[in-house]
Write an enzyme that holds these catalytic residues in place. Structure first.
Site, PDB file in Angstrom:
ATOM      1  N   GLU A 105       0.849  -1.177   0.000  1.00 50.68           N
ATOM      2  CA  GLU A 105       0.000   0.000   0.000  1.00 50.68           C
ATOM      3  C   GLU A 105       0.889   1.233   0.000  1.00 50.68           C
ATOM      4  O   GLU A 105       1.876   1.248   0.726  1.00 50.68           O
ATOM      5  CB  GLU A 105      -0.907   0.041   1.232  1.00 50.68           C
ATOM      6  CG  GLU A 105      -1.904   1.197   1.167  1.00 50.68           C
ATOM      7  CD  GLU A 105      -2.919   1.199   2.311  1.00 50.68           C
ATOM      8  OE1 GLU A 105      -2.745   0.415   3.270  1.00 50.68           O
ATOM      9  OE2 GLU A 105      -3.861   1.978   2.227  1.00 50.68           O
ATOM     10  N   ALA A 145       1.497   0.111  10.763  1.00 51.58           N
ATOM     11  CA  ALA A 145       1.304  -1.300  10.454  1.00 51.58           C
ATOM     12  C   ALA A 145       0.472  -1.418   9.180  1.00 51.58           C
ATOM     13  O   ALA A 145      -0.056  -0.427   8.695  1.00 51.58           O
ATOM     14  CB  ALA A 145       0.587  -2.006  11.597  1.00 51.58           C
ATOM     15  N   MET A 146       0.355  -2.655   8.678  1.00 54.00           N
ATOM     16  CA  MET A 146      -0.324  -2.853   7.394  1.00 54.00           C
ATOM     17  C   MET A 146      -1.212  -4.096   7.428  1.00 54.00           C
ATOM     18  O   MET A 146      -0.773  -5.163   7.829  1.00 54.00           O
ATOM     19  CB  MET A 146       0.744  -2.956   6.283  1.00 54.00           C
ATOM     20  CG  MET A 146       0.158  -3.125   4.906  1.00 54.00           C
ATOM     21  SD  MET A 146      -0.886  -1.711   4.451  1.00 54.00           S
ATOM     22  CE  MET A 146      -2.106  -2.529   3.468  1.00 54.00           C
ATOM     23  N   GLU A 147      -2.434  -3.910   6.961  1.00 59.61           N
ATOM     24  CA  GLU A 147      -3.487  -4.925   7.104  1.00 59.61           C
ATOM     25  C   GLU A 147      -3.512  -5.988   6.022  1.00 59.61           C
ATOM     26  O   GLU A 147      -4.580  -6.554   5.755  1.00 59.61           O
ATOM     27  CB  GLU A 147      -4.840  -4.197   7.128  1.00 59.61           C
ATOM     28  CG  GLU A 147      -5.283  -3.560   5.783  1.00 59.61           C
ATOM     29  CD  GLU A 147      -4.951  -2.085   5.617  1.00 59.61           C
ATOM     30  OE1 GLU A 147      -4.013  -1.618   6.295  1.00 59.61           O
ATOM     31  OE2 GLU A 147      -5.619  -1.421   4.804  1.00 59.61           O
ATOM     32  N   ASN A 148      -2.391  -6.328   5.382  1.00 57.35           N
ATOM     33  CA  ASN A 148      -2.362  -7.361   4.341  1.00 57.35           C
ATOM     34  C   ASN A 148      -3.222  -8.562   4.742  1.00 57.35           C
ATOM     35  O   ASN A 148      -3.163  -9.018   5.873  1.00 57.35           O
ATOM     36  CB  ASN A 148      -0.935  -7.834   4.122  1.00 57.35           C
ATOM     37  CG  ASN A 148       0.044  -6.692   4.065  1.00 57.35           C
ATOM     38  OD1 ASN A 148      -0.076  -5.814   3.231  1.00 57.35           O
ATOM     39  ND2 ASN A 148       0.992  -6.675   4.983  1.00 57.35           N
ATOM     40  N   HIS A 156      -6.843  -1.957  15.080  1.00 57.81           N
ATOM     41  CA  HIS A 156      -7.061  -1.241  13.822  1.00 57.81           C
ATOM     42  C   HIS A 156      -6.820  -2.157  12.618  1.00 57.81           C
ATOM     43  O   HIS A 156      -7.672  -2.268  11.736  1.00 57.81           O
ATOM     44  CB  HIS A 156      -6.136  -0.019  13.775  1.00 57.81           C
ATOM     45  CG  HIS A 156      -6.249   0.800  12.538  1.00 57.81           C
ATOM     46  ND1 HIS A 156      -7.039   1.932  12.458  1.00 57.81           N
ATOM     47  CD2 HIS A 156      -5.692   0.662  11.318  1.00 57.81           C
ATOM     48  CE1 HIS A 156      -6.945   2.437  11.248  1.00 57.81           C
ATOM     49  NE2 HIS A 156      -6.136   1.680  10.529  1.00 57.81           N
ATOM     50  N   GLU A 157      -5.674  -2.815  12.607  1.00 62.54           N
ATOM     51  CA  GLU A 157      -5.354  -3.671  11.448  1.00 62.54           C
ATOM     52  C   GLU A 157      -6.314  -4.848  11.378  1.00 62.54           C
ATOM     53  O   GLU A 157      -6.740  -5.250  10.299  1.00 62.54           O
ATOM     54  CB  GLU A 157      -3.903  -4.156  11.504  1.00 62.54           C
ATOM     55  CG  GLU A 157      -2.852  -3.052  11.644  1.00 62.54           C
ATOM     56  CD  GLU A 157      -3.006  -1.902  10.675  1.00 62.54           C
ATOM     57  OE1 GLU A 157      -3.505  -2.110   9.552  1.00 62.54           O
ATOM     58  OE2 GLU A 157      -2.647  -0.760  11.045  1.00 62.54           O
ATOM     59  N   HIS A 187      -9.588  -3.857   9.874  1.00 59.14           N
ATOM     60  CA  HIS A 187      -9.512  -3.672   8.424  1.00 59.14           C
ATOM     61  C   HIS A 187      -9.954  -4.918   7.657  1.00 59.14           C
ATOM     62  O   HIS A 187     -10.314  -4.834   6.494  1.00 59.14           O
ATOM     63  CB  HIS A 187      -8.073  -3.342   8.004  1.00 59.14           C
ATOM     64  CG  HIS A 187      -7.768  -1.878   7.917  1.00 59.14           C
ATOM     65  ND1 HIS A 187      -8.628  -0.961   7.340  1.00 59.14           N
ATOM     66  CD2 HIS A 187      -6.673  -1.169   8.302  1.00 59.14           C
ATOM     67  CE1 HIS A 187      -8.066   0.238   7.396  1.00 59.14           C
ATOM     68  NE2 HIS A 187      -6.887   0.148   7.979  1.00 59.14           N
ATOM     69  N   GLU A 245     -10.134   4.001   6.052  1.00 64.56           N
ATOM     70  CA  GLU A 245      -9.327   4.500   7.178  1.00 64.56           C
ATOM     71  C   GLU A 245     -10.163   5.251   8.213  1.00 64.56           C
ATOM     72  O   GLU A 245     -10.032   5.018   9.410  1.00 64.56           O
ATOM     73  CB  GLU A 245      -8.160   5.352   6.681  1.00 64.56           C
ATOM     74  CG  GLU A 245      -7.127   4.579   5.858  1.00 64.56           C
ATOM     75  CD  GLU A 245      -6.548   3.351   6.561  1.00 64.56           C
ATOM     76  OE1 GLU A 245      -6.725   3.222   7.790  1.00 64.56           O
ATOM     77  OE2 GLU A 245      -5.918   2.520   5.879  1.00 64.56           O
TER      78      GLU A 245
HETATM   79  N1  TRP Z   1      -3.238   0.910   5.733  1.00 71.14           N
HETATM   80  C1  TRP Z   1      -2.281   1.162   6.773  1.00 71.14           C
HETATM   81  C2  TRP Z   1      -3.089   1.458   8.005  1.00 71.14           C
HETATM   82  O1  TRP Z   1      -3.660   2.463   8.165  1.00 71.14           O
HETATM   83  C3  TRP Z   1      -1.396   2.324   6.475  1.00 71.14           C
HETATM   84  C4  TRP Z   1      -0.061   2.015   5.888  1.00 71.14           C
HETATM   85  C5  TRP Z   1       0.829   1.120   6.352  1.00 71.14           C
HETATM   86  C6  TRP Z   1       0.553   2.640   4.793  1.00 71.14           C
HETATM   87  N2  TRP Z   1       1.962   1.178   5.601  1.00 71.14           N
HETATM   88  C7  TRP Z   1       1.815   2.087   4.637  1.00 71.14           C
HETATM   89  C8  TRP Z   1       0.153   3.613   3.912  1.00 71.14           C
HETATM   90  C9  TRP Z   1       2.673   2.505   3.648  1.00 71.14           C
HETATM   91  C10 TRP Z   1       1.020   4.038   2.908  1.00 71.14           C
HETATM   92  C11 TRP Z   1       2.271   3.484   2.770  1.00 71.14           C
HETATM   93  O2  TRP Z   1      -3.257   0.654   8.850  1.00 71.14           O
HETATM   94 ZN    ZN Z   2      -5.721   1.770   8.550  1.00 68.31          ZN
END
Ligand code: TRP
Ligand code: ZN
Length: 868
Positions: free
Chosen positions: A121, A262-265, A297-298, A301, A320
């Site tokens: 993302e 963090a990232m919600e993969n 949060h993640e 998502h 978001e």
């Molecule tokens: N979607 C992620 C969140 O809000 C945000 C995020 C994580 C992100 N890593 C990123 C956005 C890198 C842009 C680039 O939980």
């Molecule tokens: Zn988010």
């Protein structure tokens, strides 16, 4: 070449879509080979060209329906293929070669520590291979990972593990399949050696889900809080939203190198280790809460973001804003609702209001974007959450949940828009949200100006409300919004007055929809004190001319904790304002007796409401004060604030000491009651540090601390009050923790926010510190980011040294990590808030930056707006 802007109005459905992807990764830190097989489906009968996004790799080969293919053109950021119109469906095979170890941007495939991971993302997938890299292209993914087994014993991707095996050359492979359709930005890969914490969760329909948290070796004792937080999140989402997890496995991997939180993969969250790792020795109470809310949060998502994703990136707030709202509610339900609200409002007012007043102002659904990474903002996230919260206020919990159900039913498995969400809420509730929708398209912070009158004879009380949204950098014309204004009325002795019109009760939420509006209340037997904007029912500035006596009444009697806290905030702000004026006119500073009286009262009641007292007693930070001025005087604010701090400390010293001693704890536990006590005790300490008992007390506090919360509170008090013991304590801390980056971030932050005259020189020297690493965003934010945003007096030094320092850093960061560079540049683009001398210097810095070769679009977009 200037980067090109994209506009929301230009959205078009794609001519082709990808239905299935098979990805094969031959992983190596310096030389990774990726083979991608795309099943492509034509959507537009007349399209002759297929444009795939991609850059920052080497293209090895292209095949179409298994045959070598050469009918394409390669540009700096795309592969444009000629596709005969007769091809309805075809397979494209693309091979690319990557160097993860050299990828310092931390987007795409990169090395973090000894592992390899991805961040896709918003538009990182295109740094791995050519792809229709847009969120409205939903495909099924199968991924095979092959790598050296000894170096990378764990090979992870989205979905379920379907096969694995060993090769004779010491490598092994694992194949993953994700049964859910997803956009490319939710794709993830991790390879590495980890300690693994395992658990399970039984969902509401009785399915068992395997939970796995991967952390660096040796960190297992720091992963339990994250696991507990995850289980609490899963349970809460079932209970409050009726939403259940959908795969058999949920994995979280903690990495040290990460641009964001963090990232919600899908099924494989990747986290900044800051939001996973916690134990009493290394994490503060605040860190514990941060871990819990980011884990939540993640996780949330998975429904609001993954099952239902965004049609295009202009709709980012769809996932978001809603997910922030959900994680805020989670924290409110589990801990203290009013404390959470106070903290969130404080954050919004300081940072989002500032963004609205900056060259980067944009609506929660932006209209124009150059670099998408620049729009992961407090506006899209936090103001976005406020907009959802206003809907919740207008609809009530039941109708809101009906709206959620409808939204999920209609959009599951699809890429949706903000309009889809509002429309579901509208139909579920029967409310007319036509005017409310303007919150999505209008930027800026509305101002509500309120006056009142009381007709004693007829016992009528009137509130005259006007709304006005000042023009913003992106949008001059403003329209009237639908603003829910929650109110309460109090009699002089604190009794709450029932809200009536004629003989019927009326709602405490007023619908402000016009420019000028009067609200009338009947049977009001005395002139009331109005509590306005209770719970901060809308993200607006409020202007009502409260007298100190009225504010005192609210502090004492208001039912709503937010109102009580906010009344005290107003008193602090007024106090600062008057003393700043005195300072600017070279007059002696004076503290008002009223404020001291209120604070005395607050301290007297401290033990009845520990948590709220800790919040109300903490003096707003310099940056919070700054936000209330059109023209900011960073030095004056620092002087006036320190005067307030010292005066309060001296005047209330005995009471603060009593409170400090009363709230001593014998052991460390992460439970609400104890956290409140620590918070209150440490606020007392921060004041007492400025008195004659300060040095001894702080020194003892530090050495008696059995947890990071207290240890850091002592260090903070020592540095802010410039106590004699501070060097020795800082030295001790560094000696103990220098191998631990996350803990050292706290130390770097303290160093960067020191009030000492020579702080810039200290910061410059710390760039060479053994624990500092310019490639790690956490370190950069802790040292450089803190200096630029949390030490306004030093950063805005009138000789321009702070600006020069930041620009020098940014020139380097532009090359290594433009996404982080564009975050760190923020304080510099807010130049219009400062006097002409500072503005000139800031402008000079920005111009110097603009002149460099290869200026990244991330910085370009912000600098150009700032220099307009
Ligand atoms: N979607 C992620 C969140 O809000 C945000 C995020 C994580 C992100 N890593 C990123 C956005 C890198 C842009 C680039 O939980
Ligand atoms: Zn988010």
């Amino acid at each position: 070449m200037q980067p090109k802007a994209k506009f929301r109005k230009d959205y078009r459905q794609p001519d082709f879509t990808v239905t299935d992807i098979y990805l094969d990764f031959q992983l190596d830190p310096q030389d990774t080979l990726v083979t991608s097989k795309l099943n492509i489906q034509r959507q537009n009968g007349t399209a002759t060209h297929l444009r795939l996004d991609g850059h920052s790799f080497e293209l090895i080969s292209v095949k179409l329906n298994t045959q070598p293919f050469t009918q394409f053109q390669q540009t700096s950021d795309a592969l444009i293929l000629e596709i005969p119109v007769s091809y309805e469906q075809f397979e494209l095979e693309i091979q690319t070669r990557l160097n993860p170890a050299q990828n310092t941007s931390l987007q795409g495939l990169y090395q973090s520590g000894d592992g390899i991971c991805t961040q896709c993302e918003a538009e990182g997938f295109r740094q791995i291979t050519y792809m229709l890299d847009r969120p409205d292209v939903l495909a099924k993914y199968r991924t095979k990972l092959t790598a050296c087994k000894q170096k990378y014993p764990f090979l992870l991707s989205n979905g379920n593990r379907i096969a694995q095996g060993d090769l004779e050359d010491g490598r092994h492979w694992v194949e993953w399949e994700d049964p859910f359709f997803k956009p490319s930005y939710l794709f993830a890969v991790v390879a590495g050696d980890f300690d693994l914490l395992k658990d399970t969760f039984i969902t509401m329909s009785g399915r068992e889900v395997a939970l796995e948290i991967y952390v660096d070796r040796g960190n297992l004792d720091r992963a339990t809080w994250a696991m507990e937080s995850l289980k609490r999140s899963m349970k809460w989402d079932e209970e409050r939203f009726g939403l259940e997890y959908d795969l058999d496995i949920y994995m979280i991997v903690a990495v040290d190198f990460f641009n964001m939180g963090a990232m919600e993969n899908k099924g494989l969250n990747i986290f900044n280790s800051k939001f996973v790792l916690a134990n009493p020795q290394t994490a503060t109470d605040e860190d514990y809460m941060g871990v819990e809310s980011v884990i939540a949060h993640e996780y949330f998502h998975n429904w609001t973001g993954n099952r239902i994703t965004c049609r295009d990136w202009f709709q980012l707030s769809l996932k978001e804003g809603l997910t922030v709202f959900r994680d805020q509610e989670f924290t409110s339900d589990l801990w203290s609702r009013s404390a959470k609200r106070i903290e969130d409002v404080r954050f919004l007012r300081t940072h989002q209001f500032a963004e609205d007043a900056s060259p980067m102002a944009h609506p929660i659904r932006p209209e124009k974007v150059i670099e998408m990474n620049n729009f992961y903002t407090v506006t899209v996230y936090e103001k976005g959450a406020e907009v959802i919260r206003m809907l919740h206020t207008l609809l009530g919990e039941n109708k809101f949940q009906e709206g959620m159900k409808l939204y999920v039913a209609e959009n599951d498995g699809k890429a949706a828009t903000c309009e889809d969400f509002v429309s579901a809420m509208e139909r579920a509730s029967g409310l007319d949200l036509a005017q409310f929708r303007r919150w999505y398209s209008q930027s800026g912070t509305p101002e509500l100006t309120i006056s009142d009158d009381y007709d004693e004879k007829h016992q009528i009380y009137r509130l005259h409300v006007s709304q006005y949204t000042p023009p913003t950098a992106d949008q001059v014309e403003k329209v009237n919004l639908h603003i829910p204004l929650k109110v309460a009325l109090y009699g002089e002795n604190g009794q709450k007055i029932h809200l009536k019109y004629e003989l019927s009760s009326v709602s405490d939420v007023l619908d402000v929809i016009h420019e000028h509006q009067t609200f009338e209340f009947h049977s009001v037997t005395q002139r009331p004190v109005p509590a306005l904007l209770c719970d901060f029912s809308a993200p607006v500035r409020l202007d009502y001319n409260y007298t100190p006596a009225q504010l005192m009444t609210l502090v004492k009697f208001a039912e709503n904790d937010f109102v009580r806290w906010d009344a005290l905030q107003t008193l602090y702000f007024n106090e600062l304002r008057t003393n700043l004026q005195r300072y600017q006119q070279a007059q002696p500073l004076r503290f008002s007796t009223e404020l001291l009286e209120v604070l005395t009262l607050v301290l007297e009641n401290a033990n009845k409401e520990t948590e709220l007292t800790a919040l109300t007693l903490s003096l707003p930070k310099e940056t919070e004060f700054a936000e209330s001025f059109k023209l900011i005087d960073p030095v004056g604010i620092a002087v006036a604030r320190e005067f307030m701090q010292k005066t309060i400390a001296e005047a209330l010293k005995e009471r603060l000491l009593v409170c400090y001693n009363y709230n001593k704890l014998t052991n460390y536990q992460v439970v609400a009651e104890d956290m409140a006590k620590r918070a209150l005790r440490n606020v007392c300490l921060s004041y007492l540090a400025f008195t004659d008992v300060g040095n001894g007390l702080v020194h003892k506090h530090y050495h008696n601390a059995d947890n990071m919360t207290d240890m850091l509170a002592a260090l903070n008090a020592a540095t802010k009050a410039q106590l004699p013991c501070r060097e020795q304590l800082l030295y001790d801390f560094e000696n103990k923790w220098h191998q631990d980056g996350l803990v050292m971030d706290k130390w770097f932050n303290l160093q960067a926010t020191r009030p000492d005259e020579n702080v810039l020189e200290l910061v410059q020297n710390l760039l060479e510190h053994r624990s500092f690493n310019f490639k790690n965003p956490n370190r950069v934010r802790a040292l450089i980011g803190s200096f630029a945003t949390q030490n306004p007096k030093a950063f805005h030094a009138i000789d321009g040294s702070g600006y020069r320092f930041l620009v020098d850093i940014l020139m380097k960061l532009n090359d290594t990590n433009p996404q982080v560079a564009a975050r760190i540049v923020e304080p510099l683009i807010k130049l219009s808030r400062y006097d002409t001398q500072r503005q000139t210097l800031m402008r000079r810095g920005l111009e110097r930056l603009k002149g460099i070769d290869n200026l990244a679009p991330d910085l370009f977009e912000k600098i150009e707006k700032a220099l307009k």
